[in-house]
Design a protein around this motif. Structure first.
Motif, PDB file in Angstrom:
ATOM      1  N   TYR A  65       0.847  -1.186   0.000  1.00  0.00           N
ATOM      2  CA  TYR A  65       0.000   0.000   0.000  1.00  0.00           C
ATOM      3  C   TYR A  65       0.890   1.245   0.000  1.00  0.00           C
ATOM      4  O   TYR A  65       1.978   1.248   0.592  1.00  0.00           O
ATOM      5  CB  TYR A  65      -0.896   0.052   1.247  1.00  0.00           C
ATOM      6  N   GLN A  94       0.728   5.306   1.097  1.00  0.00           N
ATOM      7  CA  GLN A  94      -0.043   6.294   1.844  1.00  0.00           C
ATOM      8  C   GLN A  94       0.626   7.663   1.726  1.00  0.00           C
ATOM      9  O   GLN A  94       1.714   7.873   2.259  1.00  0.00           O
ATOM     10  CB  GLN A  94      -0.195   5.910   3.321  1.00  0.00           C
ATOM     11  N   GLN A 111      -3.680  11.282   3.741  1.00  0.00           N
ATOM     12  CA  GLN A 111      -4.642  10.502   2.965  1.00  0.00           C
ATOM     13  C   GLN A 111      -4.699   9.067   3.475  1.00  0.00           C
ATOM     14  O   GLN A 111      -3.779   8.604   4.143  1.00  0.00           O
ATOM     15  CB  GLN A 111      -4.237  10.502   1.483  1.00  0.00           C
ATOM     16  N   PRO A 112      -5.783   8.365   3.146  1.00  0.00           N
ATOM     17  CA  PRO A 112      -5.817   6.947   3.485  1.00  0.00           C
ATOM     18  C   PRO A 112      -4.866   6.162   2.583  1.00  0.00           C
ATOM     19  O   PRO A 112      -4.446   6.658   1.533  1.00  0.00           O
ATOM     20  CB  PRO A 112      -7.281   6.547   3.212  1.00  0.00           C
ATOM     21  N   PRO A 113      -4.525   4.948   2.975  1.00  0.00           N
ATOM     22  CA  PRO A 113      -3.671   4.108   2.106  1.00  0.00           C
ATOM     23  C   PRO A 113      -4.389   3.757   0.810  1.00  0.00           C
ATOM     24  O   PRO A 113      -5.617   3.808   0.729  1.00  0.00           O
ATOM     25  CB  PRO A 113      -3.441   2.850   2.966  1.00  0.00           C
ATOM     26  N   LEU A 136      -4.201   0.590  -2.175  1.00  0.00           N
ATOM     27  CA  LEU A 136      -3.656  -0.701  -2.569  1.00  0.00           C
ATOM     28  C   LEU A 136      -2.859  -0.551  -3.867  1.00  0.00           C
ATOM     29  O   LEU A 136      -3.350  -0.013  -4.854  1.00  0.00           O
ATOM     30  CB  LEU A 136      -4.789  -1.714  -2.760  1.00  0.00           C
ATOM     31  N   ALA A 190      -2.962  -3.543  -8.549  1.00  0.00           N
ATOM     32  CA  ALA A 190      -4.362  -3.202  -8.336  1.00  0.00           C
ATOM     33  C   ALA A 190      -4.864  -2.327  -9.487  1.00  0.00           C
ATOM     34  O   ALA A 190      -4.072  -1.780 -10.262  1.00  0.00           O
ATOM     35  CB  ALA A 190      -4.520  -2.474  -6.998  1.00  0.00           C
ATOM     36  N   PHE A 239       3.508   0.484   2.933  1.00  0.00           N
ATOM     37  CA  PHE A 239       3.303  -0.587   3.910  1.00  0.00           C
ATOM     38  C   PHE A 239       3.086  -1.910   3.184  1.00  0.00           C
ATOM     39  O   PHE A 239       2.411  -1.954   2.160  1.00  0.00           O
ATOM     40  CB  PHE A 239       2.052  -0.315   4.757  1.00  0.00           C
ATOM     41  N   GLN A 256       1.584  -5.945   3.827  1.00  0.00           N
ATOM     42  CA  GLN A 256       0.536  -6.572   4.650  1.00  0.00           C
ATOM     43  C   GLN A 256       0.338  -8.014   4.167  1.00  0.00           C
ATOM     44  O   GLN A 256       0.277  -8.250   2.960  1.00  0.00           O
ATOM     45  CB  GLN A 256      -0.778  -5.793   4.512  1.00  0.00           C
ATOM     46  N   PHE A 288       0.439  -5.659   9.323  1.00  0.00           N
ATOM     47  CA  PHE A 288       1.138  -4.752   8.423  1.00  0.00           C
ATOM     48  C   PHE A 288       2.587  -4.607   8.874  1.00  0.00           C
ATOM     49  O   PHE A 288       2.897  -4.747  10.075  1.00  0.00           O
ATOM     50  CB  PHE A 288       0.495  -3.350   8.472  1.00  0.00           C
ATOM     51  N   GLN A 321       5.904  -2.027   9.371  1.00  0.00           N
ATOM     52  CA  GLN A 321       5.959  -0.727  10.049  1.00  0.00           C
ATOM     53  C   GLN A 321       6.090   0.442   9.070  1.00  0.00           C
ATOM     54  O   GLN A 321       5.970   1.600   9.470  1.00  0.00           O
ATOM     55  CB  GLN A 321       7.120  -0.709  11.061  1.00  0.00           C
TER      56      GLN A 321
END
Lengths: 107, 121
Positions: free
Chosen positions: A36, A38, A42-44, A46, A55, A87, A89, A98, A100
């Motif tokens: 991901y 980020q 903002q949000p992450p 994919l 994706a 990140f 996951q 996830f 770090q």
């Protein structure tokens, strides 16, 4: 719980350069690994799922590789919007965890 | 386009409760698994909970098991997170996310903007 360790913690590169980010799992996750991005505030989003599948809407400069415990996200030529935190996951078992994060900074 | 809008965050005292909601639109909600993921200020991502498309399959992170409950109402296109016995370490932005898959995990493909939960006296 599977621990994902990302390296380096911070990577400083210039636009147009190639970035290589790593994620190591404490035990095998087969190819059940996602990446991901980020951006600040903002949000992450994919980028890659199941180790190497891009994706929807993700450009071809992003590629993923690896299996078992060692994985790599490669960005072939960095664009300004790529400078963000990344990140990894896993989804091989519960709980999902996830890494770090790796911060990709402009040099 | 896919939209996920979280609500219900706020300030709560330790030991208190909150219920978060995530309203979904732009896709057939009943066909997708959903997640809650949180991010403490300046920290990384922590997966919190999962619910499959029918609502029968649920899983939780170790740090919230027994305190948080995920649920969904497919008639209202909404997923919920009931949070009880809140602790200071639960302070975070809570995101809901849609999975690529229906009843298992494949990848968290769409995310809301998040709602902030602050646990403080």
């Amino acid at each position: 719980e599977i621990v994902l360790t990302q390296s380096p913690a911070t990577l400083s590169l210039s636009p147009g350069e190639r970035a290589t980010l790593s994620c190591r799992a404490s035990q095998s996750v087969n190819t059940y690994l996602a990446w991901y991005r980020q951006k600040l505030g903002q949000p992450p989003r994919l980028i890659i799922y199941d180790a190497f599948n891009r994706a929807t809407g993700i450009p071809a400069r992003f590629s993923g590789s690896g299996s078992g415990t060692d994985f790599t996200l490669t960005i072939s030529r960095l664009e300004p919007e790529d400078f963000a935190v990344y990140f990894c996951q896993h989804r091989v078992n519960w709980p999902i965890t996830f890494g770090q994060g790796t911060r990709l900074d402009i040099k | 386009q896919v939209q996920l809008v979280e609500s219900g965050g706020g300030v709560v005292q330790p030991g208190g409760s909150l219920r978060l909601s995530c309203a979904a639109s732009g896709f057939t909600f009943s066909r997708y698994a959903m997640h809650w993921v949180r991010q403490a200020p300046g920290k990384g991502l922590e997966w919190v909970a999962f619910i499959g498309d029918s609502g029968n399959n649920k899983n939780y992170g170790d740090s919230v098991k027994g305190r948080f409950t995920i649920s969904r109402d497919n008639s209202k296109n909404t997923v919920y997170l009931q949070m009880n016995s809140l602790r200071a370490e639960d302070t975070a932005v809570y995101y809901c996310a849609r999975d690529l898959a229906s009843s298992w995990v494949m990848g968290l493909d769409d995310w809301g903007q998040g709602t902030l939960v602050t646990v403080s006296s």
